[in-house]
Enzyme design. Structure first.
Site, PDB file in Angstrom:
ATOM      1  CG  ASP A   1      -0.324   1.982   6.165  1.00  0.00           C
ATOM      2  OD1 ASP A   1       0.803   1.445   6.083  1.00  0.00           O
ATOM      3  OD2 ASP A   1      -0.613   3.081   5.656  1.00  0.00           O
TER       4      ASP A   1
ATOM      5  CG  ASP B   1      -4.533   2.839   8.498  1.00  0.00           C
ATOM      6  OD1 ASP B   1      -4.791   1.986   7.608  1.00  0.00           O
ATOM      7  OD2 ASP B   1      -3.912   3.886   8.252  1.00  0.00           O
TER       8      ASP B   1
ATOM      9  CD  GLU C   1      -2.442   1.340   2.784  1.00  0.00           C
ATOM     10  OE1 GLU C   1      -2.429   0.331   3.521  1.00  0.00           O
ATOM     11  OE2 GLU C   1      -3.054   2.393   3.054  1.00  0.00           O
TER      12      GLU C   1
ATOM     13  CG  ASP D   1      -7.672   4.468   4.143  1.00  0.00           C
ATOM     14  OD1 ASP D   1      -8.920   4.347   4.175  1.00  0.00           O
ATOM     15  OD2 ASP D   1      -7.066   5.389   3.569  1.00  0.00           O
TER      16      ASP D   1
END
Ligand code: 0RA
Length: 653
Positions: free
Chosen positions: A512, A514, A439, A516
Site C-alpha cells: 500500500d 502508506d 501486502e 505500513d
C-alpha cells in the site's frame, strides 16, 4: 605555412576522437547520467593518480552554472614538451590520443584508468569545449579544444583551437581542466552534486591524506551559501570502516589496518567487528568498486579462515576433536574494506565488477596472512572476542542446519501450507515469469483473480515479515512470511544462494501507498539485500506502483499515480467528476488491479538498484537497525526517503 603542417598532422587525431562520438557507449557505457559523470571521473582519475604517486595533495572540483566543470590539482602538471614521435605537446597528446596514458611510458601511470580506462581524450571528444591550464617550471601554459561542425554538418570532435601556448609566469604547479559536456551527445549536461560527493568521499577514504574539495556554484545549501564540501581522511580505510560502522555497535574500539606489497600488487585492508550478524565486505581494485568480488576477496577470505583457525587451535579455543570453523563464522558481524592496486587488471562477471586475475588470489592471501597473524598476536584480548564470537556463530549455524533438516523431513506438511498461499503460474519460462509479493490477503485475492496466470504468480503476505536486520539466521528462518518467500523463490540464501535456480525474471513488491506499506517494502528490501543481494544487483527486484486516485465521469475512468497527475486529469475532465482516493490495494477490484498495476502494457514499475554499496549498507543499518536515535536523525535529514525515486535504490522502468 607552419599552420598548414600543424593541421595536416591532425587528420589522424580527428579520426581517433570521432570514433568516440560515433559510439559513445563503447567508451563510457551510456549517454545517460552515468555516462555524463564518467566524463568527470576520467579527469578526476588522472588527478588522483598524480596524488597517489605522491606529487599532489589537493584536488578541487567546481560545478559551474552553465553546466561546465573544473578539476584542479596541485601536481607536477601535464608534460608540456613536444612528444618525440607525435610532434605535439604532452598536453595535446593526453587530450587527443585515445589511451594516451601509456604513451608516456611512465611506470607511475601503471595504475591509471577508470572502469573503461579510456582516458581524458574521451572527455574531450564528448565535450562542446575543454580547456587545460598547466602551471609548471615557473610558467603557465594553456590550450583549448572544441567540437565545431564543418561545412557538411559533420561534428569534428575535440580539435585543438590552437597549439599549447605559454601565457604567463607562476610559482604554482598543477593542472586545471574545465569542460562542458556536449548537449548533442547528452540529454542533460548538468551533473548531480550528490552523486559526485558520494564518489569523492569514497575516493578520499581510499586515498588517505588527499584533500578533496567540491563546490557547486549552481545550488545553495540551507545556510544560503553555495554547496561546498571538503573530504580528507588521514586514517584512510580505517576511517572508512569507522564511517560504515557509525550506527552499529562495534566490538572493539578501533578498526584494524594493514598494508603490504609484493611483486604482483599492493593490498590494504581495514576491518572492525560489530554485534551485527551479517558480513559487510567492500572491495576495490585501483579505486574501482568490485561489487562482484573476485580473486582478491577470495585470497583475503582464505587467509582469514586459515590464520584465525590456526590461532583458535593454538590458543585452545578449539579442542582437538572440534571441527575447524568456516569462513562465514569468522566473517559474521565484520565490516571490512579491501583496496588493491595492481597493473593489467582483468574485470569479469555480469557487470564487469569481478577481479579475474588469478595471481591476485595468492598475492592477497600472502599479504593478508602476515597482517592478520600480527594483528591477532599483538591484540590478544580482541583476538579472544573475535574467536569466541565466531565459535558462537558456528553453533548457531549448526543449529540452523539441523532445524532445516527437520523441516525437510516434515516437508509435506510444511510446504503444502506455504504452497497453498502461493498461486504459481502455469508457464515455465523463467525469463518471462513474474512473482508478485502482495501486502494483505484481500489485495492478494484481487491479484490472484486479476492476474495473467500464464506468467504471473502471486504470493500474498498475511502479516508483516520479520525485520531481518540484527537477527540471527535461526530467528530469520522461523518467521513464516520469510519462509514462504524462501520457498516460493527456491534459490537458497546467503552463501548458498544460486541465481540459476530463480524461476522468475521479476520479483515485484506490491504494498500500500502508506506508512505500513513503506515499512513492509523496506523490510523486504532489507531481506533481499542481506540474504539474496544478487537478486538486486542483477536487476530482478521491482516495486509495483498502484495509482493513488481514480477519477471518473460518466463512463470515462482515469487513474492518477501522484498529485501532479491528478491535477492534469481533473483539468481534462472539467466539472462533475467523481474522485476516489485509494487507501490501499485492497480497495481495488481484480480488474482495476490488473489494469493499473499488473498489466505489463499499462503499469509502471520501479526497478530497485544499488548505486553505491557503502551508502546502501549505511542506509539499511540506519533505517532497519536498532539504534533509534540514528534512525530518527536519518529520517529527519532525508525526510523524503519514502518518496519514490530515491537515487540510491530505485530507477523507473
Ligand atoms: C605524465 C607525466 C607527468 C605528469 C603527468 C602525466 C600528469 C598528468 C595529469 C593529469 C591531470 N593532472 C596531471 N598531473 C600530472 C610528469 C611530468 C614531469 O615529470 O614533469
Amino acid at each position: 605555412m607552419k599552420n598548414t603542417t600543424y593541421e595536416a598532422k591532425h587528420i589522424q587525431v580527428l579520426e581517433g576522437l570521432d570514433a568516440v562520438r560515433m559510439r559513445p557507449g563503447m567508451y563510457i557505457g551510456t549517454t545517460g547520467t552515468k555516462g555524463l559523470h564518467h566524463l568527470l571521473w576520467e579527469i578526476v582519475d588522472n588527478a588522483v593518480d598524480e596524488a597517489t604517486n605522491g606529487f599532489a595533495d589537493a584536488i578541487e572540483i567546481t560545478l559551474h552554472k552553465d553546466g561546465s566543470v573544473t578539476v584542479k590539482d596541485n601536481g607536477r602538471g601535464i608534460p608540456v614538451d613536444i612528444h618525440p614521435q607525435l610532434k605535439i605537446s604532452g598536453v595535446e597528446v593526453v587530450f587527443t590520443q585515445l589511451h594516451a596514458g601509456g604513451k608516456f611510458n611512465n611506470d607511475n601511470y601503471a595504475y591509471s584508468g577508470g572502469l573503461h580506462g579510456v582516458g581524458a581524450s574521451v572527455t574531450n571528444a564528448l565535450s562542446e569545449w575543454l580547456k587545460v591550464t598547466v602551471c609548471k617550471g615557473g610558467k603557465v601554459y594553456e590550450q583549448a579544444f572544441h567540437s565545431p561542425t564543418d561545412k557538411k554538418g559533420k561534428v569534428l570532435s575535440g580539435v585543438p583551437v590552437a597549439p599549447l601556448k605559454e601565457i604567463g609566469k607562476s610559482k604554482a604547479h598543477g593542472t586545471t581542466v574545465s569542460f562542458l559536456a556536449d548537449a548533442r551527445v547528452f540529454k542533460n549536461v548538468q551533473m548531480d552534486y550528490e552523486t559526485i560527493a558520494r564518489r569523492i568521499r569514497e575516493l578520499a577514504f581510499l586515498n588517505k591524506g588527499i584533500k578533496f574539495e567540491i563546490t557547486d556554484e549552481r545550488a545553495f545549501g540551507d545556510d544560503g551559501d553555495v554547496l561546498h564540501a571538503v573530504y580528507k581522511f588521514d586514517g584512510g580505510l580505517k576511517d572508512f570502516v569507522g564511517y560504515l560502522n557509525e550506527n552499529k555497535a562495534p566490538l572493539h574500539a578501533t578498526a584494524f589496518y594493514w598494508k603490504g606489497s609484493n611483486d604482483v600488487l599492493t593490498l590494504e585492508f581495514a576491518f572492525q567487528y560489530t554485534n551485527n550478524y551479517t558480513e559487510n565486505l567492500l572491495s576495490y581494485v585501483n579505486n574501482i568498486p568490485t561489487a562482484e568480488g573476485g580473486m582478491h576477496e577470495t585470497g583475503f577470505k582464505s587467509a582469514m579462515t586459515k590464520v584465525f583457525n590456526n590461532y583458535a587451535r593454538q590458543h585452545k579455543y578449539l579442542k582437538e576433536k572440534d571441527d575447524n570453523l568456516l569462513g562465514e563464522d569468522f566473517r559474521e558481524g565484520i565490516t571490512a574494506v579491501l583496496s588493491v592496486k595492481m597493473a593489467n587488471v582483468q574485470f569479469e562477471g555480469q557487470t564487469k565488477t569481478k577481479l579475474g586475475n588469478i595471481e591476485a588470489k595468492t598475492a592477497c592471501d600472502a599479504i593478508a596472512s602476515e597482517g592478520l597473524q600480527q594483528l591477532l598476536d599483538q591484540h590478544p584480548s580482541i583476538a579472544e572476542t573475535i574467536i569466541k564470537k565466531s565459535i558462537a556463530s558456528a553453533k548457531v549455524r549448526e543449529a540452523a542446519r539441523k532445524a532445516k533438516e527437520v523441516t525437510r523431513q516434515k516437508n509435506s506438511i510444511f510446504n503444502t501450507t506455504l504452497i497453498g498461499k502461493l498461486a504459481s503460474c502455469t508457464g515455465k519460462d523463467a525469463k518471462k515469469n513474474e512473482l508478485f509479493i502482495v501486502e494483505g490477503d484481500s489485495a492478494g485475492g484481487s491479484a490472484k483473480s486479476g492476474r495473467n496466470r500464464r506468467f504471473q504468480a502471486i504470493l500474498p503476505l498475511r502479516g508483516k515479515p520479520l525485520n531481518v536486520e540484527r537477527k540471527r539466521i535461526d530467528q530469520v528462518l522461523s518467521n513464516e512470511e520469510i519462509r514462504s518467500i524462501l520457498t516460493a523463490l527456491d534459490t537458497g540464501w546467503g552463501d548458498e544462494f544460486n541465481i540459476d535456480d530463480l524461476k522468475y525474471d521479476k520479483i515485484i513488491i506490491l504494498s500500500d501507498a502508506d506508512q505500513d506499506g513503506a515499512h513492509i517494502r523496506a523490510i523486504l528490501l532489507t531481506f533481499f539485500f542481506r540474504y539474496m543481494k544478487e537478486l538486486i544487483t542483477e536487476g530482478h527486484v521491482y516495486i509495483g506502483m498502484p495509482p493513488l486516485y481514480k477519477v471518473s465521469k460518466k463512463d470515462k475512468v482515469k487513474y492518477a499515480y501522484d498529485d501532479k497527475e491528478l491535477k492534469e486529469v481533473v483539468a481534462e475532465f472539467g466539472r462533475g467528476y467523481e474522485l476516489q482516493r485509494y487507501k490501499g490495494l485492497g480497495e481495488m477490484n481484480a480488474d482495476q488491479l490488473w489494469e493499473t498495476t499488473m498489466n505489463p502494457e499499462t503499469r509502471t514499475l520501479m526497478r530497485v538498484t544499488i548505486e553505491d554499496f557503502s551508502e546502501a549498507e549505511r542506509m539499511v543499518t540506519t533505517l532497519m537497525g536498532d539504534q533509534i536515535d540514528a534512525r530518527k536523525q536519518y529520517i529527519t535529514e532525508h525526510a523524503d526517503f519514502n518518496k519514490e525515486g530515491d537515487t540510491l535504490f530505485d530507477e523507473l522502468v
